[in-house]
Scaffold this motif. Structure first.
Motif, mmCIF file in Angstrom:
data_model
loop_
_atom_site.group_PDB
_atom_site.id
_atom_site.type_symbol
_atom_site.label_atom_id
_atom_site.label_comp_id
_atom_site.label_asym_id
_atom_site.label_seq_id
_atom_site.Cartn_x
_atom_site.Cartn_y
_atom_site.Cartn_z
ATOM 1 N N ILE A 1 0.765 -1.257 -0.271
ATOM 2 C CA ILE A 1 -0.413 -0.319 0.028
ATOM 3 C C ILE A 1 1.063 1.396 -0.295
ATOM 4 C CG2 ILE A 1 -2.013 -0.990 0.996
ATOM 5 C CD1 ILE A 1 -0.666 0.360 3.322
ATOM 6 N N LEU A 2 1.803 1.563 0.238
ATOM 7 C CA LEU A 2 2.786 2.132 0.352
ATOM 8 C C LEU A 2 3.357 2.601 -1.390
ATOM 9 C CD1 LEU A 2 5.291 1.110 3.129
ATOM 10 C CD2 LEU A 2 3.280 2.353 2.980
ATOM 11 N N GLY A 3 3.109 1.841 -2.378
ATOM 12 C CA GLY A 3 3.431 2.426 -3.621
ATOM 13 C C GLY A 3 4.519 1.711 -4.345
ATOM 14 N N SER A 4 5.122 1.779 -5.339
ATOM 15 C CA SER A 4 5.520 0.677 -6.210
ATOM 16 C C SER A 4 6.583 0.848 -5.272
ATOM 17 C CB SER A 4 5.894 1.231 -7.510
ATOM 18 O OG SER A 4 6.601 2.443 -7.210
ATOM 19 N N THR A 5 7.233 1.106 -4.666
ATOM 20 C CA THR A 5 8.507 1.106 -4.235
ATOM 21 C C THR A 5 8.511 0.520 -2.559
ATOM 22 O OG1 THR A 5 9.261 3.363 -2.638
ATOM 23 C CG2 THR A 5 10.138 3.194 -5.263
ATOM 24 N N GLY A 6 7.327 0.267 -1.979
ATOM 25 C CA GLY A 6 7.116 0.046 -1.061
ATOM 26 C C GLY A 6 7.466 -1.880 -1.165
ATOM 27 N N HIS A 7 7.949 -1.684 0.419
ATOM 28 C CA HIS A 7 8.941 -3.803 0.520
ATOM 29 C C HIS A 7 8.888 -3.650 1.925
ATOM 30 C CE1 HIS A 7 12.413 -0.592 1.156
ATOM 31 N NE2 HIS A 7 13.046 -1.896 2.165
ATOM 32 N N ALA A 8 9.178 -4.886 2.297
ATOM 33 C CA ALA A 8 9.065 -4.983 4.185
ATOM 34 C C ALA A 8 9.765 -5.895 4.209
ATOM 35 C CB ALA A 8 7.610 -5.327 4.483
ATOM 36 N N ASP A 9 10.501 -6.351 5.081
ATOM 37 C CA ASP A 9 11.390 -7.977 5.381
ATOM 38 C C ASP A 9 11.018 -8.576 7.217
ATOM 39 O OD1 ASP A 9 12.648 -8.679 2.682
ATOM 40 O OD2 ASP A 9 14.030 -6.413 4.053
ATOM 41 N N LEU A 10 10.535 -10.095 7.300
ATOM 42 C CA LEU A 10 10.949 -10.285 8.675
ATOM 43 C C LEU A 10 12.246 -10.068 8.970
ATOM 44 C CD1 LEU A 10 9.033 -11.909 10.970
ATOM 45 C CD2 LEU A 10 9.116 -13.387 9.836
ATOM 46 N N VAL A 11 12.415 -9.302 9.831
ATOM 47 C CA VAL A 11 14.439 -9.766 10.198
ATOM 48 C C VAL A 11 14.247 -10.396 12.127
ATOM 49 C CG1 VAL A 11 16.126 -8.220 10.423
ATOM 50 C CG2 VAL A 11 14.766 -7.421 9.603
ATOM 51 N N ASP A 12 15.386 -11.300 11.317
ATOM 52 C CA ASP A 12 15.445 -11.923 12.404
ATOM 53 C C ASP A 12 16.783 -11.468 13.346
ATOM 54 O OD1 ASP A 12 18.233 -12.097 11.869
ATOM 55 O OD2 ASP A 12 18.023 -14.562 11.017
ATOM 56 N N GLU A 13 17.421 -11.782 14.673
ATOM 57 C CA GLU A 13 18.456 -11.837 15.611
ATOM 58 C C GLU A 13 19.712 -11.064 14.599
ATOM 59 O OE1 GLU A 13 17.750 -16.031 17.156
ATOM 60 O OE2 GLU A 13 17.067 -14.284 15.446
ATOM 61 N N ARG A 14 19.842 -11.822 14.016
ATOM 62 C CA ARG A 14 20.903 -11.294 12.488
ATOM 63 C C ARG A 14 20.961 -10.543 11.950
ATOM 64 N NH1 ARG A 14 21.657 -17.206 10.405
ATOM 65 N NH2 ARG A 14 19.363 -16.878 9.974
ATOM 66 N N GLY A 15 19.957 -9.459 11.721
ATOM 67 C CA GLY A 15 20.041 -8.529 10.948
ATOM 68 C C GLY A 15 19.616 -9.147 9.339
ATOM 69 N N LEU A 16 19.319 -10.669 9.679
ATOM 70 C CA LEU A 16 18.918 -11.167 8.502
ATOM 71 C C LEU A 16 17.509 -11.237 7.681
ATOM 72 C CD1 LEU A 16 21.642 -13.670 8.082
ATOM 73 C CD2 LEU A 16 21.399 -11.774 7.320
ATOM 74 N N VAL A 17 17.014 -11.238 6.777
ATOM 75 C CA VAL A 17 15.877 -11.333 6.069
ATOM 76 C C VAL A 17 15.518 -12.977 6.378
ATOM 77 C CG1 VAL A 17 14.035 -11.050 4.338
ATOM 78 C CG2 VAL A 17 15.495 -9.539 4.639
ATOM 79 N N LEU A 18 13.726 -13.189 6.316
ATOM 80 C CA LEU A 18 13.321 -14.492 6.705
ATOM 81 C C LEU A 18 12.176 -14.556 6.370
ATOM 82 C CD1 LEU A 18 12.787 -14.611 11.115
ATOM 83 C CD2 LEU A 18 14.790 -15.393 9.109
ATOM 84 N N ALA A 19 11.317 -13.724 5.596
ATOM 85 C CA ALA A 19 10.303 -13.774 4.864
ATOM 86 C C ALA A 19 10.492 -12.121 4.227
ATOM 87 C CB ALA A 19 8.951 -14.038 5.612
ATOM 88 N N SER A 20 10.257 -11.788 2.935
ATOM 89 C CA SER A 20 10.172 -10.427 2.619
ATOM 90 C C SER A 20 9.222 -10.227 1.207
ATOM 91 C CB SER A 20 11.838 -10.632 1.506
ATOM 92 O OG SER A 20 11.641 -9.040 0.954
ATOM 93 N N THR A 21 9.155 -9.380 0.591
ATOM 94 C CA THR A 21 8.282 -9.366 -0.586
ATOM 95 C C THR A 21 8.968 -9.319 -1.703
ATOM 96 O OG1 THR A 21 8.957 -6.378 0.058
ATOM 97 C CG2 THR A 21 6.554 -7.184 0.662
#
Length: 329
Positions: free
Chosen positions: A198-218
């Protein structure tokens, strides 16, 4: 002398008029500018608050998902009973039936006894937990729940996490550990980050773990990587506090968005050492601010032109009046 006196008088009158006009213009422009700056600041703050709210809601949804899975595991653990002969326990045998209804733990359910031996596994391949087997076998912390470090499953090739709960006998002694394997690539998990659209064409999100690594992402290419904002993710994984920040965007070749700066919000989870990071390009997050600023500039420019035109017209009329007075005298 009279005409000259009137002319001098006219010149004397025009100087105060110019001062009054200058003060009027200054007041007429300064006050609206101050009001406009304040309004723009409020709209910017509202945009940041809305971004933080959407991110926090996604984090709450992730917490709810984990809580539901822990609840189901604890129900299974409570159904084991106090049988010393595990094979004779009908409730234990029924775990396969119950497991079949745990859609989000479809990667497997494993029960270790107090010695770390596998008592039950469905499917059988789930007994192989990769690098996390030793940690899971060693038990769970005092609070009764544990979330393992995310890992790449050696059997499915997908990113999984092991949720562990203790199993106790009726006398309170430890009987073992029940583990449920959560596939982080399942839609139920990946949908957590979808509100970023909903944020627009550049909108993105990540589920980040305790290491700063992405677990789930757009962006699925970011899974188990540092994503587009490695410095931010490293900092939030360490500090674990809600935050909204303007950060550089380190886009990879697969990203369609090459904007230099993004505005990102981060909200930590309560049930796991993870968090949700969500945002978009600075231009899209603050698009309402830019739109309002453009309107203010247009309105301000039109008002200033009108005010100056009125002032010039008033001075012209005053000079014409002075000339008329000179002719009369």
């Amino acid at each position: 002398m009279t005409g000259r006196h009137g002319s001098v008088l006219g010149k004397g009158i025009r100087r105060p008029e110019l001062i009054v006009l200058a003060v009027t213009v200054a007041l007429a422009t300064t006050l609206p500018i101050v009001a406009a700056v304040s309004a723009l600041r409020d709209v910017r703050s509202t945009a940041e608050s809305n971004l933080m709210m959407v991110t926090s809601m996604a984090a709450m949804q992730a917490d709810r998902l984990l809580i539901e899975q822990f609840f189901e595991l604890e129900l299974l653990a409570a159904s084991v009973g106090d049988e010393s002969d595990m094979d004779a326990n009908p409730l234990l045998r029924s775990l396969r039936t119950v497991y079949g209804r745990l859609a989000t733990l479809s990667s497997g359910v494993v029960w270790f006894d107090e010695n770390g031996n596998v008592v039950f596994a469905e499917p059988e391949s789930s007994t192989h937990l990769g690098a996390n087997a030793d940690r899971i076998r060693s038990g769970v912390p005092a609070d009764g729940r544990s979330v393992s470090m995310p890992y790449l499953s050696p059997t499915t090739g997908r990113v999984e996490v092991a949720l562990s709960v203790p199993v106790y006998r009726n006398d309170g002694s430890r009987q073992g550990t029940l583990v449920g394997l959560l596939d982080l690539t399942e839609p139920l998990v990946t949908d957590l980050v979808e509100p970023a659209r909903i944020l627009g064409s550049t909108g993105h999100a990540d589920l980040v773990d305790e290491r700063g690594l992405v677990l789930a992402s757009t962006n699925p290419n970011h899974v188990l990587k540092a994503g587009d904002h490695p410095e931010l993710y490293d900092a939030v994984a360490r500090d674990r506090v809600p935050i909204v920040e303007r950060v550089p965007h380190s886009a990879d070749a697969s990203s369609l968005d090459q904007s230099a700066w993004h505005v990102m919000a981060y909200a930590p989870l309560r049930t796991a050492p993870w968090g949700v990071a969500m945002g978009a390009s600075e231009a899209e997050v603050f698009e309402p601010v830019s739109r309002l600023r453009t309107r203010f500039i247009a309105i301000g420019a039109a008002s200033l032109v009108t005010l100056l035109a009125g002032g010039v017209l008033a001075l012209g009329l005053a000079r014409r009046t002075d000339r008329s007075d000179d002719h009369i005298y």
